[in-house]
Scaffold this active site. Structure first.
Site, PDB file in Angstrom:
ATOM      1  N   LYS A   1      26.225  25.920  38.146  1.00 30.96           N
ATOM      2  CA  LYS A   1      27.687  25.886  37.926  1.00 30.96           C
ATOM      3  C   LYS A   1      28.424  26.480  39.113  1.00 30.96           C
ATOM      4  CE  LYS A   1      29.820  29.182  35.325  1.00 30.96           C
ATOM      5  NZ  LYS A   1      30.989  29.835  35.952  1.00 30.96           N
ATOM      6  N   ASN A   2      28.028  27.678  39.506  1.00 31.04           N
ATOM      7  CA  ASN A   2      28.827  28.366  40.515  1.00 31.04           C
ATOM      8  C   ASN A   2      28.653  27.763  41.910  1.00 31.04           C
ATOM      9  OD1 ASN A   2      29.994  29.903  38.561  1.00 31.04           O
ATOM     10  ND2 ASN A   2      28.667  31.685  38.858  1.00 31.04           N
TER      11      ASN A   2
ATOM     12  N   ARG B   1      38.157  30.093  37.106  1.00 34.59           N
ATOM     13  CA  ARG B   1      38.299  30.987  38.254  1.00 34.59           C
ATOM     14  C   ARG B   1      38.187  30.206  39.567  1.00 34.59           C
ATOM     15  NH1 ARG B   1      40.787  35.352  38.443  1.00 34.59           N
ATOM     16  NH2 ARG B   1      40.329  36.548  40.289  1.00 34.59           N
TER      17      ARG B   1
ATOM     18  N   CYS C   1      36.860  34.238  33.114  1.00 34.96           N
ATOM     19  CA  CYS C   1      36.506  35.234  32.095  1.00 34.96           C
ATOM     20  C   CYS C   1      37.254  36.535  32.357  1.00 34.96           C
ATOM     21  CB  CYS C   1      35.002  35.498  32.115  1.00 34.96           C
ATOM     22  SG  CYS C   1      34.017  34.038  31.775  1.00 34.96           S
TER      23      CYS C   1
ATOM     24  N   ARG D   1      40.755  41.213  38.088  1.00 31.70           N
ATOM     25  CA  ARG D   1      40.035  40.275  38.978  1.00 31.70           C
ATOM     26  C   ARG D   1      40.971  39.893  40.121  1.00 31.70           C
ATOM     27  NH1 ARG D   1      36.340  35.868  35.905  1.00 31.70           N
ATOM     28  NH2 ARG D   1      35.448  35.776  37.990  1.00 31.70           N
ATOM     29  N   PRO D   2      41.193  40.831  41.045  1.00 32.58           N
ATOM     30  CA  PRO D   2      42.138  40.539  42.128  1.00 32.58           C
ATOM     31  C   PRO D   2      41.573  39.505  43.101  1.00 32.58           C
ATOM     32  CG  PRO D   2      41.033  42.627  42.521  1.00 32.58           C
ATOM     33  CD  PRO D   2      40.563  42.134  41.179  1.00 32.58           C
ATOM     34  N   ILE D   3      42.459  38.880  43.901  1.00 29.06           N
ATOM     35  CA  ILE D   3      41.974  37.990  44.968  1.00 29.06           C
ATOM     36  C   ILE D   3      42.493  38.479  46.321  1.00 29.06           C
ATOM     37  CG2 ILE D   3      41.627  35.974  43.490  1.00 29.06           C
ATOM     38  CD1 ILE D   3      44.225  34.821  44.733  1.00 29.06           C
ATOM     39  N   ASP D   4      42.703  39.808  46.391  1.00 30.71           N
ATOM     40  CA  ASP D   4      43.258  40.383  47.623  1.00 30.71           C
ATOM     41  C   ASP D   4      42.365  40.127  48.845  1.00 30.71           C
ATOM     42  OD1 ASP D   4      41.528  42.135  46.091  1.00 30.71           O
ATOM     43  OD2 ASP D   4      41.908  43.665  47.600  1.00 30.71           O
TER      44      ASP D   4
ATOM     45  N   ASP E   1      25.806  38.281  35.888  1.00 32.59           N
ATOM     46  CA  ASP E   1      25.942  37.168  34.941  1.00 32.59           C
ATOM     47  C   ASP E   1      24.752  37.066  33.976  1.00 32.59           C
ATOM     48  OD1 ASP E   1      28.326  36.671  36.153  1.00 32.59           O
ATOM     49  OD2 ASP E   1      27.643  34.938  37.304  1.00 32.59           O
TER      50      ASP E   1
ATOM     51  N   ARG F   1      31.229  26.059  28.659  1.00 34.11           N
ATOM     52  CA  ARG F   1      31.767  26.090  30.033  1.00 34.11           C
ATOM     53  C   ARG F   1      30.631  26.078  31.054  1.00 34.11           C
ATOM     54  NH1 ARG F   1      35.862  30.768  31.207  1.00 34.11           N
ATOM     55  NH2 ARG F   1      35.600  29.719  33.189  1.00 34.11           N
TER      56      ARG F   1
HETATM   57  C1  EPZ Z   1      31.784  34.914  40.918  1.00 35.08           C
HETATM   58  O1  EPZ Z   1      33.062  35.410  40.550  1.00 35.08           O
HETATM   59  C2  EPZ Z   1      31.258  34.147  39.728  1.00 35.08           C
HETATM   60  N1  EPZ Z   1      32.178  33.069  39.412  1.00 35.08           N
HETATM   61  C3  EPZ Z   1      31.073  35.071  38.541  1.00 35.08           C
HETATM   62  O2  EPZ Z   1      30.383  34.330  37.543  1.00 35.08           O
HETATM   63  C4  EPZ Z   1      30.187  36.269  38.926  1.00 35.08           C
HETATM   64  O3  EPZ Z   1      30.181  37.214  37.876  1.00 35.08           O
HETATM   65  C5  EPZ Z   1      30.702  36.942  40.198  1.00 35.08           C
HETATM   66  O4  EPZ Z   1      30.876  35.958  41.251  1.00 35.08           O
HETATM   67  C6  EPZ Z   1      29.760  38.014  40.722  1.00 35.08           C
HETATM   68  O5  EPZ Z   1      28.484  37.459  40.958  1.00 35.08           O
HETATM   69  C7  EPZ Z   1      32.139  31.934  40.101  1.00 35.08           C
HETATM   70  O6  EPZ Z   1      31.344  31.753  41.011  1.00 35.08           O
HETATM   71  C8  EPZ Z   1      33.090  30.878  39.699  1.00 35.08           C
HETATM   72  P1  EPZ Z   1      33.419  38.378  43.111  1.00 35.08           P
HETATM   73  P2  EPZ Z   1      34.037  35.989  41.665  1.00 35.08           P
HETATM   74  O7  EPZ Z   1      34.566  38.031  43.983  1.00 35.08           O
HETATM   75  O8  EPZ Z   1      33.812  35.248  42.917  1.00 35.08           O
HETATM   76  C9  EPZ Z   1      35.989  42.436  43.286  1.00 35.08           C
HETATM   77  C10 EPZ Z   1      29.978  33.407  35.417  1.00 35.08           C
HETATM   78  O9  EPZ Z   1      29.664  33.960  34.328  1.00 35.08           O
HETATM   79  N2  EPZ Z   1      36.972  41.676  44.097  1.00 35.08           N
HETATM   80  O10 EPZ Z   1      32.051  38.343  43.681  1.00 35.08           O
HETATM   81  O11 EPZ Z   1      35.396  36.010  41.079  1.00 35.08           O
HETATM   82  C11 EPZ Z   1      35.965  41.960  41.827  1.00 35.08           C
HETATM   83  O12 EPZ Z   1      37.024  42.548  41.078  1.00 35.08           O
HETATM   84  C12 EPZ Z   1      31.047  33.998  36.300  1.00 35.08           C
HETATM   85  O13 EPZ Z   1      29.453  32.362  35.803  1.00 35.08           O
HETATM   86  C13 EPZ Z   1      38.074  42.320  44.607  1.00 35.08           C
HETATM   87  O14 EPZ Z   1      38.273  43.525  44.417  1.00 35.08           O
HETATM   88  O15 EPZ Z   1      33.464  37.459  41.807  1.00 35.08           O
HETATM   89  C14 EPZ Z   1      34.572  42.356  41.403  1.00 35.08           C
HETATM   90  O16 EPZ Z   1      34.559  43.703  41.014  1.00 35.08           O
HETATM   91  C15 EPZ Z   1      31.760  35.116  35.644  1.00 35.08           C
HETATM   92  N3  EPZ Z   1      38.970  41.587  45.355  1.00 35.08           N
HETATM   93  C16 EPZ Z   1      33.742  42.201  42.692  1.00 35.08           C
HETATM   94  O17 EPZ Z   1      34.684  42.156  43.762  1.00 35.08           O
HETATM   95  C17 EPZ Z   1      38.790  40.258  45.604  1.00 35.08           C
HETATM   96  O18 EPZ Z   1      39.626  39.655  46.294  1.00 35.08           O
HETATM   97  C18 EPZ Z   1      32.897  40.933  42.768  1.00 35.08           C
HETATM   98  O19 EPZ Z   1      33.708  39.800  42.482  1.00 35.08           O
HETATM   99  C19 EPZ Z   1      37.666  39.619  45.077  1.00 35.08           C
HETATM  100  C20 EPZ Z   1      36.756  40.345  44.318  1.00 35.08           C
END
Ligand code: EPZ
Length: 442
Positions: free
Chosen positions: A24-25, A99, A123, A128-131, A320, A412
């Site tokens: 999926k991812n 997402r 989820c 879940r920031p995107i900063d 996950d 999903r």
């Molecule tokens: C991906 O989410 C996956 N989703 C998630 O899987 C998975 O849990 C996650 O990676 C971690 O492996 C998809 O691929 C669609 P991150 P993502 O950016 O990319 C912080 C599932 O069940 N962060 O790696 O959104 C954030 O808050 C889903 O399949 C910031 O602070 O995760 C978190 O604590 C759920 N600022 C950490 O980084 C940012 O701009 C990791 O998040 C981005 C992230």
């Protein structure tokens, strides 16, 4: 579709063989990447799951042509031609359903120098920031990336043109790593991402981009170098890697039912963080010689002991699989510890497991799990995708019947989960949602 549930009567030991679907991812990043091609491509082993359909519809709404055909084992083959894309705006309500819609920011910026996106959904694990994504786009020359630039929940970025930059991710982020790779693919000059995420799906998206004509080196390590190219010719076929998390979920389902299951079409090295913990607990996890399947069972007479697990970015234990692994720890002897190190709040499912007889105490990001004899059937709710998968595992092992409401969350990310589990001997079916009365089950 009206709300539906899964009805599961537990107690059957899962036995037999199943095959894992595409990741999926990975495919969600790949679909966004495909929007940048100056030609066509064929995508194989695409999982037929609802998140993928949302992403396909979003791409179509931009003007891309995507045709879909059912292939073997229920997966899809897509023919993708993005040359008709006629807008840089993905601002409809469905953007917030998933997402991964945020990958369209990087892809559209790279394609036409402009991108407008509604804030993505996904989820709920706390903030879940995107900063990190936005700071990286700004460093590459995009305007509109400051938090105060977001208007009415819509981010609009523009660059003329994007240029390469050194991007240090101060938190390891899957999404930011993929989004920067997408944007950098057509940027002028070189982009270097340090402290990049190393998940299998990062490598898959990079391989797909390289097949399109991109120049990306180092994906799968913590430093990724991308040299921008002006044209991405396309005209190729690509097959999505197997889903690490789906595979892990079935490994756990086999274990908690004291079953004997061989899981095919997976990459055993991707499973190592889980396999090694399961072996430590007392399970037998065998990799076959062809390196594409794993058999999980318990040797007669061997005892299953709890352990401590800490989630972290790949190659650490995947967040996950955290909820499913907690179900496994519930069935082990002694007290175990699960430390959630990636998300701020990913224990919302624990009250649901408690309805089924789990004994778990949560202290901030740590769950202390006391082993129990058995789960008991109850009516519970899938609070998110992996939480739902964990409830399925618990229900398969439980005494009696469990209804899991909000089952669309599970669909999903799990292709044909009902049929796959039935083929292993599980008693599971979709049904209309029962009246949900938490007090009656407490
Ligand atoms: C991906 O989410 C996956 N989703 C998630 O899987 C998975 O849990 C996650 O990676 C971690 O492996 C998809 O691929 C669609 P991150 P993502 O950016 O990319 C912080 C599932 O069940 N962060 O790696 O959104 C954030 O808050 C889903 O399949 C910031 O602070 O995760 C978190 O604590 C759920 N600022 C950490 O980084 C940012 O701009 C990791 O998040 C981005 C992230």
């Amino acid at each position: 579709m009206s709300p539906y549930s899964y009805k599961i009567t537990g107690g059957n030991r899962l036995k037999g063989d199943i095959s894992i679907s595409g990741s999926k991812n990975a495919v969600l990043g790949v679909l966004a990447a495909a929007m940048m091609i100056d030609g066509k491509c064929t995508l194989e082993n695409v999982p037929d799951i609802s998140d993928v359909h949302v992403m396909i519809d979003l791409c179509r709404s931009l003007g891309a042509l995507i045709t879909s055909e059912a292939a073997a084992e229920g997966s899809l083959t897509l023919e993708i031609d993005p040359r008709g894309i006629n807008t840089y705006k993905a601002t409809g309500a469905s953007v917030s359903k998933i997402r991964a819609s945020y990958y369209l920011l990087g892809a559209l910026l790279a394609r036409g120098g402009k991108a407008s996106l509604r804030m993505p959904g996904g989820c709920n694990f706390g903030q879940r920031p995107i900063d990190l994504h936005l700071k990286a786009f700004a460093a590459m020359g995009a305007r509109g990336a400051r938090p105060e630039d977001i208007e009415g929940g819509i981010i609009t970025l523009a660059a003329d043109p994007l240029h390469g930059a050194r991007i240090f991710l101060d938190i390891v982020s899957v999404g930011a790593t993929i989004n920067v790779m997408l944007a950098a693919t057509k940027a002028q000059g070189m982009t270097i991402i340090t402290n990049a995420a190393k998940e299998p799906h990062i490598v898959d998206v990079a391989n797909f981009l390289n097949a399109m004509g991109a120049k990306i080196k180092g994906a799968g390590t913590d430093t990724i170098r991308i040299t921008g190219v002006p044209v991405l010719p396309g005209n190729f076929s690509y097959s999505i890697i197997p889903d690490q998390i789906e595979a892990g979920t079935y490994m756990i389902a086999a274990a908690v039912t004291d079953g004997d299951v061989t899981i095919h079409n997976l990459i055993p090295t991707h499973m190592e963080p889980l396999s090694s913990k399961m072996r430590e607990m007392g399970y037998t996890v065998e990799e076959n010689e062809d390196n594409d399947s794993i058999r999980v069972y318990r040797e007669e007479g061997s005892e299953i002991w709890g352990t401590n697990i800490k989630t972290s970015p790949y190659p650490g234990f995947p967040t996950d699989l955290q909820p499913q692994a907690v179900v496994l720890l519930c069935m082990a002897k002694g007290v175990s510890k699960m430390h959630e190190n990636v998300w701020q709040n990913r224990f919302q499912y624990i009250p649901e497991l408690t309805r089924m007889g789990a004994s778990i105490n949560v202290f901030d990001r740590i769950a202390l799990v006391n082993g129990i004899e058995r789960f008991k059937g109850a009516t519970v709710m899938a609070t998110d995708l992996r939480a739902g998968a964990a409830l399925v595992c618990a229900a398969l092992a439980a005494e009696g019947t469990t209804y899991i409401t909000n089952a669309k969350k599970i669909d999903r990310g799990y292709e044909n989960i009902v049929q796959k589990l039935q083929s292993l001997g599980a008693e599971i079916e979709r049904c209309e949602s029962p009246e949900f009365d938490p007090d009656a089950e407490a």
